[in-house]
Design an enzyme around this catalytic site. Structure first.
Site, PDB file in Angstrom:
ATOM      1  N   CYS A 191      45.917  39.672  37.250  1.00 18.14           N
ATOM      2  CA  CYS A 191      47.170  40.396  37.472  1.00 18.14           C
ATOM      3  C   CYS A 191      48.301  39.936  36.555  1.00 18.14           C
ATOM      4  O   CYS A 191      49.366  40.540  36.533  1.00 18.14           O
ATOM      5  CB  CYS A 191      47.586  40.236  38.923  1.00 18.14           C
ATOM      6  SG  CYS A 191      46.204  40.512  40.034  1.00 18.14           S
ATOM      7  N   HIS A 208      56.567  40.210  41.792  1.00 13.69           N
ATOM      8  CA  HIS A 208      55.138  40.535  41.808  1.00 13.69           C
ATOM      9  C   HIS A 208      54.860  41.263  43.126  1.00 13.69           C
ATOM     10  O   HIS A 208      54.132  42.247  43.146  1.00 13.69           O
ATOM     11  CB  HIS A 208      54.318  39.255  41.670  1.00 13.69           C
ATOM     12  CG  HIS A 208      52.863  39.498  41.529  1.00 13.69           C
ATOM     13  ND1 HIS A 208      52.341  40.314  40.557  1.00 13.69           N
ATOM     14  CD2 HIS A 208      51.791  39.056  42.258  1.00 13.69           C
ATOM     15  CE1 HIS A 208      51.013  40.360  40.690  1.00 13.69           C
ATOM     16  NE2 HIS A 208      50.664  39.607  41.708  1.00 13.69           N
ATOM     17  N   GLU A 235      56.192  33.715  46.732  1.00 13.69           N
ATOM     18  CA  GLU A 235      57.101  34.182  45.686  1.00 13.69           C
ATOM     19  C   GLU A 235      58.560  34.054  46.132  1.00 13.69           C
ATOM     20  O   GLU A 235      59.420  33.641  45.351  1.00 13.69           O
ATOM     21  CB  GLU A 235      56.789  35.647  45.314  1.00 13.69           C
ATOM     22  CG  GLU A 235      57.642  36.131  44.147  1.00 13.69           C
ATOM     23  CD  GLU A 235      57.192  37.485  43.601  1.00 13.69           C
ATOM     24  OE1 GLU A 235      56.367  38.154  44.247  1.00 13.69           O
ATOM     25  OE2 GLU A 235      57.688  37.858  42.515  1.00 13.69           O
ATOM     26  N   LYS A 291      55.601  48.005  43.789  1.00 11.59           N
ATOM     27  CA  LYS A 291      54.163  48.258  43.943  1.00 11.59           C
ATOM     28  C   LYS A 291      53.815  49.338  44.979  1.00 11.59           C
ATOM     29  O   LYS A 291      52.808  50.021  44.812  1.00 11.59           O
ATOM     30  CB  LYS A 291      53.423  46.960  44.257  1.00 11.59           C
ATOM     31  CG  LYS A 291      53.211  46.104  42.994  1.00 11.59           C
ATOM     32  CD  LYS A 291      52.194  45.014  43.212  1.00 11.59           C
ATOM     33  CE  LYS A 291      51.811  44.324  41.908  1.00 11.59           C
ATOM     34  NZ  LYS A 291      52.867  43.468  41.366  1.00 11.59           N
ATOM     35  N   HIS A 341      49.173  48.304  42.790  1.00 10.72           N
ATOM     36  CA  HIS A 341      48.941  47.086  42.034  1.00 10.72           C
ATOM     37  C   HIS A 341      47.922  47.425  40.959  1.00 10.72           C
ATOM     38  O   HIS A 341      46.724  47.511  41.219  1.00 10.72           O
ATOM     39  CB  HIS A 341      48.443  45.967  42.937  1.00 10.72           C
ATOM     40  CG  HIS A 341      48.397  44.647  42.237  1.00 10.72           C
ATOM     41  ND1 HIS A 341      48.628  44.529  40.874  1.00 10.72           N
ATOM     42  CD2 HIS A 341      48.152  43.386  42.686  1.00 10.72           C
ATOM     43  CE1 HIS A 341      48.516  43.255  40.524  1.00 10.72           C
ATOM     44  NE2 HIS A 341      48.233  42.553  41.597  1.00 10.72           N
ATOM     45  N   PHE A 365      45.367  35.780  40.569  1.00 10.32           N
ATOM     46  CA  PHE A 365      44.259  34.975  41.071  1.00 10.32           C
ATOM     47  C   PHE A 365      43.854  34.035  39.946  1.00 10.32           C
ATOM     48  O   PHE A 365      43.888  34.406  38.765  1.00 10.32           O
ATOM     49  CB  PHE A 365      43.061  35.852  41.443  1.00 10.32           C
ATOM     50  CG  PHE A 365      43.206  36.560  42.766  1.00 10.32           C
ATOM     51  CD1 PHE A 365      44.071  36.099  43.743  1.00 10.32           C
ATOM     52  CD2 PHE A 365      42.445  37.689  43.035  1.00 10.32           C
ATOM     53  CE1 PHE A 365      44.185  36.748  44.967  1.00 10.32           C
ATOM     54  CE2 PHE A 365      42.558  38.340  44.260  1.00 10.32           C
ATOM     55  CZ  PHE A 365      43.414  37.879  45.224  1.00 10.32           C
TER      56      PHE A 365
END
Lengths: 94, 401
Positions: free
Chosen positions: B161, B293, B304, B325, B330, B389
């Protein structure tokens, strides 16, 4: 709560203990309601495996949501999952 | 150090074709999330994603080389066309001083998916001989390079991502370091095919209801797809050809948690934002808007928010934060580019787009994003985050041109 739904809850909980033991590779005898997941070594990846097994066995999809993420003990985890399974069954039966 | 200007942007997303379409949808809160059903999944539990509007991919494929190009490359080329056109670049503006830096998480997933289906259902049948060149992660980058004659270096970043944000960051560093005058950067992703969707579903991070970043009751992310392209140039190169910069990339931060493969880490994310601010040489208070994000998963949003508070200190109280998002989904390897474009528009219009589906503040998050409706701000800079990730963090600071 009726005695049948309590019995139902107990049966699902017992089966969840088996799932936690199997999927998180924890000794079944160490799984007690008050046991801390962290002390049992149940990590984020194990959660995913447990949820996968719950989905296979009970047909209910659970994402790692707020409540689940907050679970500290085996009881926290099984209480949430049992409730979701019962809600799912109530919806499916309705 | 050379300054880096943005002179063109282009996008293809669930919001349609074009960067403007993406911005309008995020601003107006029109979600591109729609029903996505895969007949081959016998037990599909999550049935929605931010998929391209009906017919858009088919119309883009018409102008492509479908025997040689996976949809992920077609999306990349469509977005590049828009960005290059907006930048006003001509045939002489590419060559050896132009680089391509591209992000993708899974590359040509549709072709790979089709290949496995074919292999299993008809093992002796004719296999797509172009599978390898269609699937390879650098295919979109190479198609862009070939389309414009960019003969400088081609790099492909695959950090899940964070891919596109790092691609924009690396492109910025190439220009600053004098290794290129111009870079076509961005990312693309086409994850909405059955086996890959099944893989995401099995990870149990997708919401079966709504994506509601930072909100109480949030229960996961919503997949998206698309491509975003940004044309970067040294400020001198842009000036020499009389181009009008849309904004500048002033700072880039990149850190790694080196901790857990799936669980995000406050320290790594906070260090990343601090690094981007320091690289830009600005105080936290200069930032008016953060495009988070904000995936809508429990773990990301809590981490976050805490990282933002840590990196911005007291300035976090006046900071406008939103996650877009729920609108474009995403888009994984394309996410950073789509969100960079949203952040650029937000900075230019001094307006923070809203966070859709927000219901109530989660006291453990401690940051309330801009909910429901856009909010205006007055600031010279904005920041966008991508956390992947694997514990890969990337942040970019944009300033007004």
């Amino acid at each position: 709560m009726t005695s049948s739904s309590t019995a139902d809850r107990d049966a699902i909980t017992a089966s969840l203990f088996d799932i936690v033991a199997e999927e998180a590779m924890v000794d079944r005898s160490a799984i007690r309601p008050e046991a801390l997941l962290e002390e049992l070594g149940v990590k984020s990846a194990d959660f995913v495996m447990i949820l996968m097994a719950v989905e296979e066995k009970f047909g209910v999809y659970l994402s790692v949501d707020e409540e689940l993420a907050e679970a500290k003990t085996v009881r926290d985890l099984t209480d949430i999952v049992v409730t979701r399974i019962q809600e799912h069954r109530a919806r499916a039966g309705a | 150090m050379r300054r880096v200007a943005v002179t063109g942007v282009g996008a293809v997303s669930a919001c349609g074709l074009g960067a403007e379409a993406l911005w309008r949808a995020t601003l107006e809160g029109r979600s591109g999330v729609r029903e996505v059903l895969f007949p081959a999944m016998r037990r599909q539990q999550v049935t929605r994603a931010a998929k391209l509007p009906e017919g858009l991919l088919a119309s883009l494929m018409e102008g492509s080389k479908p025997r040689f190009q996976d949809p992920v490359s077609v999306l990349a080329l469509a977005a590049a066309r828009e960005a290059v056109e907006q930048a006003g670049l001509g045939p002489d503006d590419f060559g050896s001083r132009c680089a391509v830096v591209w992000g993708t998480g899974f590359g040509g997933a549709p072709t790979l998916n089709a290949g496995y289906h074919q292999f299993i259902s008809d093992p002796g049948g004719r296999f797509d001989p172009m599978t390898v060149p269609k699937v390879m992660a650098n295919a979109p980058a190479s198609w862009i390079g070939m389309a414009y004659g960019a003969t400088g270096p081609t790099y492909c970043i695959s950090t899940a991502c964070a891919s596109a944000t790092q691609a924009i960051g690396l492109g910025t560093q190439l220009i600053r370091g004098g290794l290129a005058d111009r870079c076509i950067v961005g990312g693309a992703e086409s994850p909405l095919v059955d086996a890959q969707f099944q893989a995401w579903e099995s990870l149990h991070v997708m919401s079966a209801t709504e994506c509601r970043p930072f909100s109480a009751g949030r229960d996961g992310m919503m997949l998206g797809e698309g491509a975003g392209v940004v044309v970067l140039e040294s400020a001198e190169a842009a000036r020499e050809r009389g181009a009008h910069p849309l904004a500048e990339v002033a700072g880039y931060g990149a850190t790694s948690d080196a901790a857990d493969l799936l669980r995000p880490d406050v320290a790594g994310a906070a260090a990343c934002m601090r690094q981007a601010l320091a690289d830009a040489g600005i105080e936290p208070s200069a930032i008016g808007y953060v495009n988070a994000h904000g995936t809508g998963t429990v773990a990301n949003d809590m981490t976050e928010a805490e990282a933002i508070r840590s990196a911005f200190g007291p300035a976090s109280e006046r900071l406008l934060v939103s996650s877009t998002k729920p609108v474009h989904g995403h888009a994984l390897g394309a996410a950073g580019a789509l969100e960079f474009i949203v952040t650029l528009f937000a900075l230019r219009e001094q307006t923070a787009p809203p966070t859709l589906n927000f219901t109530a503040a989660d006291p453990r998050v401690g940051i309330e994003p801009v909910p429901h409706r856009p909010r205006i701000f007055s600031a010279e800079a904005a920041l966008t985050n991508s956390f992947a990730f694997g514990g890969v963090n990337a942040s970019l600071v944009l300033t007004q041109a």
